[in-house]
Design a protein around this motif. Structure first.
Motif, PDB file in Angstrom:
ATOM      1  N   ASP A 284       0.808  -1.220   0.000  1.00 41.15           N
ATOM      2  CA  ASP A 284       0.000   0.000   0.000  1.00 41.15           C
ATOM      3  C   ASP A 284       0.839   1.267   0.000  1.00 41.15           C
ATOM      4  O   ASP A 284       0.291   2.368  -0.175  1.00 41.15           O
ATOM      5  CB  ASP A 284      -0.972  -0.016   1.177  1.00 41.15           C
ATOM      6  CG  ASP A 284      -2.229  -0.816   0.848  1.00 41.15           C
ATOM      7  OD1 ASP A 284      -3.176  -0.242   0.305  1.00 41.15           O
ATOM      8  OD2 ASP A 284      -2.229  -2.037   1.097  1.00 41.15           O
ATOM      9  N   CYS A 285       2.143   1.154   0.170  1.00 37.54           N
ATOM     10  CA  CYS A 285       3.029   2.301  -0.068  1.00 37.54           C
ATOM     11  C   CYS A 285       3.010   2.687  -1.539  1.00 37.54           C
ATOM     12  O   CYS A 285       3.450   3.785  -1.907  1.00 37.54           O
ATOM     13  CB  CYS A 285       4.457   1.969   0.364  1.00 37.54           C
ATOM     14  SG  CYS A 285       4.646   1.595   2.129  1.00 37.54           S
ATOM     15  N   TYR A 286       2.504   1.780  -2.371  1.00 39.80           N
ATOM     16  CA  TYR A 286       2.417   2.004  -3.815  1.00 39.80           C
ATOM     17  C   TYR A 286       0.953   2.021  -4.271  1.00 39.80           C
ATOM     18  O   TYR A 286       0.632   1.659  -5.402  1.00 39.80           O
ATOM     19  CB  TYR A 286       3.180   0.909  -4.563  1.00 39.80           C
ATOM     20  CG  TYR A 286       4.618   0.759  -4.105  1.00 39.80           C
ATOM     21  CD1 TYR A 286       5.646   1.491  -4.695  1.00 39.80           C
ATOM     22  CD2 TYR A 286       4.954  -0.103  -3.059  1.00 39.80           C
ATOM     23  CE1 TYR A 286       6.967   1.370  -4.269  1.00 39.80           C
ATOM     24  CE2 TYR A 286       6.267  -0.222  -2.618  1.00 39.80           C
ATOM     25  CZ  TYR A 286       7.262   0.511  -3.228  1.00 39.80           C
ATOM     26  OH  TYR A 286       8.573   0.394  -2.809  1.00 39.80           O
ATOM     27  N   ALA A 287       0.055   2.451  -3.378  1.00 41.23           N
ATOM     28  CA  ALA A 287      -1.379   2.411  -3.671  1.00 41.23           C
ATOM     29  C   ALA A 287      -1.730   3.195  -4.925  1.00 41.23           C
ATOM     30  O   ALA A 287      -2.566   2.778  -5.728  1.00 41.23           O
ATOM     31  CB  ALA A 287      -2.170   2.943  -2.470  1.00 41.23           C
ATOM     32  N   ASP A 288      -1.096   4.350  -5.123  1.00 39.22           N
ATOM     33  CA  ASP A 288      -1.406   5.179  -6.282  1.00 39.22           C
ATOM     34  C   ASP A 288      -0.902   4.580  -7.584  1.00 39.22           C
ATOM     35  O   ASP A 288      -1.266   5.036  -8.674  1.00 39.22           O
ATOM     36  CB  ASP A 288      -0.827   6.581  -6.099  1.00 39.22           C
ATOM     37  CG  ASP A 288       0.687   6.552  -5.913  1.00 39.22           C
ATOM     38  OD1 ASP A 288       1.195   5.651  -5.203  1.00 39.22           O
ATOM     39  OD2 ASP A 288       1.373   7.417  -6.482  1.00 39.22           O
ATOM     40  N   LEU A 289      -0.076   3.535  -7.478  1.00 44.03           N
ATOM     41  CA  LEU A 289       0.433   2.845  -8.672  1.00 44.03           C
ATOM     42  C   LEU A 289      -0.308   1.535  -8.921  1.00 44.03           C
ATOM     43  O   LEU A 289       0.141   0.708  -9.709  1.00 44.03           O
ATOM     44  CB  LEU A 289       1.935   2.574  -8.520  1.00 44.03           C
ATOM     45  CG  LEU A 289       2.820   3.813  -8.347  1.00 44.03           C
ATOM     46  CD1 LEU A 289       4.276   3.415  -8.182  1.00 44.03           C
ATOM     47  CD2 LEU A 289       2.664   4.766  -9.537  1.00 44.03           C
ATOM     48  N   GLY A 290      -1.444   1.345  -8.244  1.00 42.00           N
ATOM     49  CA  GLY A 290      -2.271   0.171  -8.495  1.00 42.00           C
ATOM     50  C   GLY A 290      -2.219  -0.889  -7.432  1.00 42.00           C
ATOM     51  O   GLY A 290      -2.824  -1.956  -7.590  1.00 42.00           O
ATOM     52  N   PHE A 291      -1.527  -0.645  -6.308  1.00 43.25           N
ATOM     53  CA  PHE A 291      -1.368  -1.669  -5.273  1.00 43.25           C
ATOM     54  C   PHE A 291      -2.173  -1.368  -4.013  1.00 43.25           C
ATOM     55  O   PHE A 291      -1.787  -1.769  -2.911  1.00 43.25           O
ATOM     56  CB  PHE A 291       0.109  -1.866  -4.949  1.00 43.25           C
ATOM     57  CG  PHE A 291       0.839  -2.670  -5.989  1.00 43.25           C
ATOM     58  CD1 PHE A 291       0.952  -4.044  -5.888  1.00 43.25           C
ATOM     59  CD2 PHE A 291       1.374  -2.052  -7.113  1.00 43.25           C
ATOM     60  CE1 PHE A 291       1.597  -4.794  -6.860  1.00 43.25           C
ATOM     61  CE2 PHE A 291       2.019  -2.783  -8.091  1.00 43.25           C
ATOM     62  CZ  PHE A 291       2.128  -4.161  -7.968  1.00 43.25           C
ATOM     63  N   LYS A 292      -3.308  -0.694  -4.160  1.00 39.79           N
ATOM     64  CA  LYS A 292      -4.183  -0.432  -3.021  1.00 39.79           C
ATOM     65  C   LYS A 292      -4.924  -1.707  -2.650  1.00 39.79           C
ATOM     66  O   LYS A 292      -5.672  -2.272  -3.447  1.00 39.79           O
ATOM     67  CB  LYS A 292      -5.186   0.664  -3.359  1.00 39.79           C
ATOM     68  CG  LYS A 292      -6.137   0.986  -2.207  1.00 39.79           C
ATOM     69  CD  LYS A 292      -7.143   2.067  -2.595  1.00 39.79           C
ATOM     70  CE  LYS A 292      -8.096   2.349  -1.437  1.00 39.79           C
ATOM     71  NZ  LYS A 292      -9.100   3.391  -1.795  1.00 39.79           N
TER      72      LYS A 292
END
Length: 860
Positions: A284-292
């Motif tokens: 979720d540290c990469y939520a804005d890149l599709g990993f939410k």
């Protein structure tokens, strides 16, 4: 080269029996579930020895692409006899198998980007769910995006029906898709913030509803705090909107009490402590890149973003205990560290193998004869999965046999000492898995979106930094190969082949309810070890051999018949004493889960098993403690809570219904198979009829079951869409079978139903619509039904028919499926043992076999 030699079941079974040292159950499970097969069921492996070499050779092939490759022999030595590293079911059956086109992933989560609150989006998710399940994947998705009941919609319905009808839709799709008797697995979740979450929580309490899905509610810290302090809580939709269209205040305490009650009553819903999941989640540290993260897989151990998936592998902790069950027992941490690093490396290789499998799936879809309009959705689905899998390279390294490890070390499960040691093991596991993924980043490159700055405040990453500063520095410098690495998943039937118990559950000792057994052919009265469901010790030891190991190490004769006094003395000396599910301090178990969770970057699948007589206050206490201890989720199972169907009728209504052969469900009264009627030899002219649809392989089938007093009296079954078959509107589920006399004195059977407007439609010559051979067998089965053989015995009879023609065997499976729904819930499946725990504790529920001991289910 693809293997072409095939073996009969008997050949594979006999060879596997030798491999497992005479263990019939392990041999049968392996042949049925894990031996390499094609889509026709042809068996291409004779024993697990060949399977392990198949896997080892494929891993070695991938290893050669990278520096410092492992050899096939090195990999095989870790896999052989399931001793150290155990791939989960999907990798075990799929790696190197070119006979079937299937994914290696055990679990997926799906969900559309943007505004997904439309019928088009709902049906697209439904299709994607089915497409994944047919490739052997478990699926999870969240329903929080669907507007609540009563909301305005821009179609002729005017207002929304809310979540529950769509829960049923997705559940039905799951029940329709089965793979070789393995029902599709589904997790449905919803946020507690959603205004329909109460209806979601109640959905499975209604008889026959949402039977094809696990359900879990996503609880926020704010809600939990409000529930504990008895404050109001605001629900809204959309749940993340700053300007919601729907908003209402509720009593958090009252809704929490409903969650607790339902969990106590039926073992569902499970709870997901969502803020903890998101707060701890590295992806979720990469939520804005599709990993939410939006939901979890069906067992709850892998929180996932849409279109990501995970493959699983377990490390057998018992095998790292030197001199088990002795005063000199010790855990070999050096060997464990080395193997964990290799296991993480193997998992990354399996990601490469999965990418190859996805390419094969995409290639097959492109070659399928359907036009692109039909197959575009499936093609796009796998393209999304390939992209997400390649971006994150997510893995799921876990453990099995923790209870056995503790017992072998002389530690009692559930004590503080045992918990402290388990935490040490899991910390070691985490540090070495992360060391391995950092090393692979140096050798193979990091996952493509790695950014140390994004992760620097993540609690799990901070724990890594505090425990091993050098590892953290290397991670910042080189990156990581995998976005997340660890989980603890249920190992299911694979645990039967490892000769251990599964997950972090303790071994269940078979000696706490004992009875004297009299051999009718012998005047001697002797005492057997008897477990809580009455199996003899000789049967029970098949599943818990570590107790035997302890007996043998300590010089006890495992074949001897012991007196009651000797049994009591033996039990008291055992390292498993006071470590059964009923003996463990349940609160301590939850705290142990929370402590271990801090070293697991995904989640832990664990069920707290409680005796039947516990009250709701204990369930409440355990759930609250799980939240406070840092657990990411928790499921409570009270013994017997799934043994019956939850119905809405009062006891009085139920009694009247049983006496009259009817069941009351809301405002509808219909016949139900709860009364065993008297034999009626002369068939009435008209019989009420159920229409039962199902799917065998890729064929659509239909059964017409004639009912007399709610009990099956006759059956017609066959393909529903062949040239001579019968086509009915999907809404038709009931009707009449009418016996007609032709002018020449012969008889025919017509099916009559009413459409939605009340007009009658008659389909003449029902018996002529299907294959004549089906009809002849159906007459045989109908004759048995007419004389009221119990349904479970009829199913056993049908299953025992020796039919050589494949299409007739498919018909036979269809008859079994059609009749299972008429077995009274709670009926014991006599003579059948649970393939997971091995007990003869299977009961029928809603047409499925449910194990009352471990909760495992099998449908189809």
């Amino acid at each position: 080269m693809e293997k072409t030699k095939t073996y009969s079941f008997e050949e594979a079974f006999e060879s596997s029996l030798k491999y497992f040292g005479g263990d019939e159950l392990a041999a049968r499970v392996w042949v049925n579930k894990y031996a390499m097969k094609d889509s026709l069921g042809n068996i291409y492996e004779q024993s697990p020895l060949e399977m392990h070499w198949r896997i080892a050779n494929e891993i070695a092939r991938i290893e050669k692409k990278y520096p410092n490759p492992l050899s096939a022999q090195e990999v095989f030595d870790l896999l052989d006899h399931f001793k150290y590293i155990i791939p989960a079911g999907s990798p075990m059956t799929g790696i190197g198998n070119l006979h079937q086109v299937a994914s290696l992933s055990n679990c997926f989560v799906i969900g559309l980007d943007g505004d997904a609150d439309s019928y088009g989006a709902i049906m697209r998710v439904d299709e994607e769910q089915v497409q994944l399940m047919k490739r052997r994947g478990g699926v999870g998705h969240d329903l929080s995006h669907i507007r609540p009941a009563g909301s305005p919609v821009n179609n002729s319905a005017l207002t929304s029906t809310g979540l529950v009808p769509f829960m049923e839709r997705y559940s039905n799709s799951t029940r329709e898709v089965a793979q070789d008797g393995r029902r599709g697995a589904l997790m449905l979740s919803v946020s507690i913030k959603h205004p329909d979450s109460e209806a979601f929580i109640d959905a499975k309490m209604t008889e026959g509803k949402v039977t094809g899905a696990n359900v879990s509610v996503k609880l926020t810290d704010e809600f939990m705090q409000a529930a504990v302090e008895d404050k109001t809580y605001v629900q809204q939709w959309p749940i993340d909107s700053t300007n919601p269209k729907v908003r209402k205040e509720i009593s958090a305490r009252k809704l929490w009490e409903k969650i607790v009650h339902n969990a106590w009553k039926s073992a569902e819903p499970g709870v997901l402590f969502w803020d903890t999941i998101i707060r701890e989640s590295i992806p979720d540290c990469y939520a804005d890149l599709g990993f939410k993260t939006v939901s979890t897989n069906p067992c709850g151990e892998i929180p996932l973003c849409p279109y990501d998936s995970c493959r699983l592998l377990s490390i057998n902790l018992y095998s790292y205990v030197d001199q088990p069950f002795t005063e000199n027992a010790r855990f070999d941490f050096d060997k464990f560290k080395k193997h964990v690093q290799i296991a993480q490396r193997i998992m990354d290789d399996i990601v490469d193998l999965e990418m190859e499998k996805i390419d094969l799936i995409i290639e097959k879809i492109n070659k399928d004869p359907q036009n692109m309009e039909v197959k575009a959705a499936e093609l796009h689905l796998w393209e999304k999965i390939k992209r997400k899998s390649g971006m994150g390279r997510r893995t799921g390294v876990g453990i099995t046999a923790e209870g056995d490890m503790l017992a072998a070390l002389g530690l009692r499960y559930g004590t503080q000492e045992a918990t402290d040691f388990s935490v040490q093991v899991h910390k070691t596991l985490a540090l070495n898995a992360y060391r391995s993924t950092v090393t692979m980043a140096q050798e193979r490159s990091a996952f493509e979106i790695y950014d140390a700055k994004r992760e620097e405040k993540n609690p799990f990453v901070q724990r890594i930094k505090d425990a091993d500063p050098e590892l953290y520095r290397d991670m910042v410098k080189y990156g990581r190969r995998n976005i997340a690495c660890l989980t603890i998943a249920p190992t299911g039937t694979t645990s039967l082949m490892t000769q251990t118990t599964s997950g972090i559950e303790p071994v269940f000792m078979p000696v706490y309810k004992r009875r004297r057994k009299v051999n009718p052919n012998d005047t001697d009265v002797h005492v057997d070890f008897v477990d809580e469901v009455g199996d003899s010790f000789e049967e029970y030891i098949v599943y818990h051999r570590k107790f035997l190991t302890w007996m043998q190490i300590n010089g006890y004769d495992t074949k001897k018949k012991y007196s009651q006094e000797e049994i009591d003395e033996l039990v008291a000396k055992s390292p498993y004493y006071k470590a059964t599910a009923n003996d463990v301090d349940w609160l301590m178990k939850v705290k142990m889960q929370g402590a271990i969770q801090k070293w697991v970057d995904h989640s832990i699948s664990v069920t707290v098993n409680l005796p039947n007589d516990v009250d709701e206050a204990l369930v409440n206490k355990l759930y609250v403690e799980a939240w406070k201890s840092g657990c990411k989720g928790c499921t409570i199972y009270r013994d017997g809570s799934r043994s019956g169907v939850m119905i809405s009728a009062s006891k009085k209504e139920k009694k009247v219904a049983q006496e009259q052969g009817t069941a009351t469900n809301e405002n509808k009264t219909e016949t139900t198979p709860c009364v065993h009627p008297q034999v009626t030899e002369v068939r009435p002219v008209e019989l009420l009829c159920d229409v039962v649809r199902f799917q065998n392989n890729k064929e659509k089938w239909v059964a017409f079951v004639g009912l007399l007093d709610g009990y099956p009296y006759e059956i017609f079954t066959g393909l529903q869409d062949d040239d001579e078959g019968i086509m009915l509107p999907k809404s038709v589920t009931h009707g009449k079978i009418i016996k007609q006399t032709n002018p020449d004195g012969t008889h025919r059977y017509d099916f009559q139903f009413e459409n939605k407007r009340g007009y009658k439609t008659t389909v003449e010559g029902l018996s002529e619509k299907f294959n004549p051979e089906y009809w002849n067998y159906a007459k045989l089965i109908s004759g048995v039904l007419r004389y009221r053989m119990p349904i479970d015995h009829v199913i056993k009879l049908v299953g025992s028919l020796q039919l050589k023609d494949e299409s007739i065997n498919t018909w036979k499976n269809g008859v079994e499926r059609a009749l299972k729904k008429y077995i009274v819930d709670g009926t014991k499946a006599k003579g059948q043992k649970c393939p997971v725990c091995g007990h003869e504790t299977l009961v029928y529920q809603e047409g499925c076999l449910i194990c009352t001991n471990c909760g495992a289910s099998r449908c189809g």
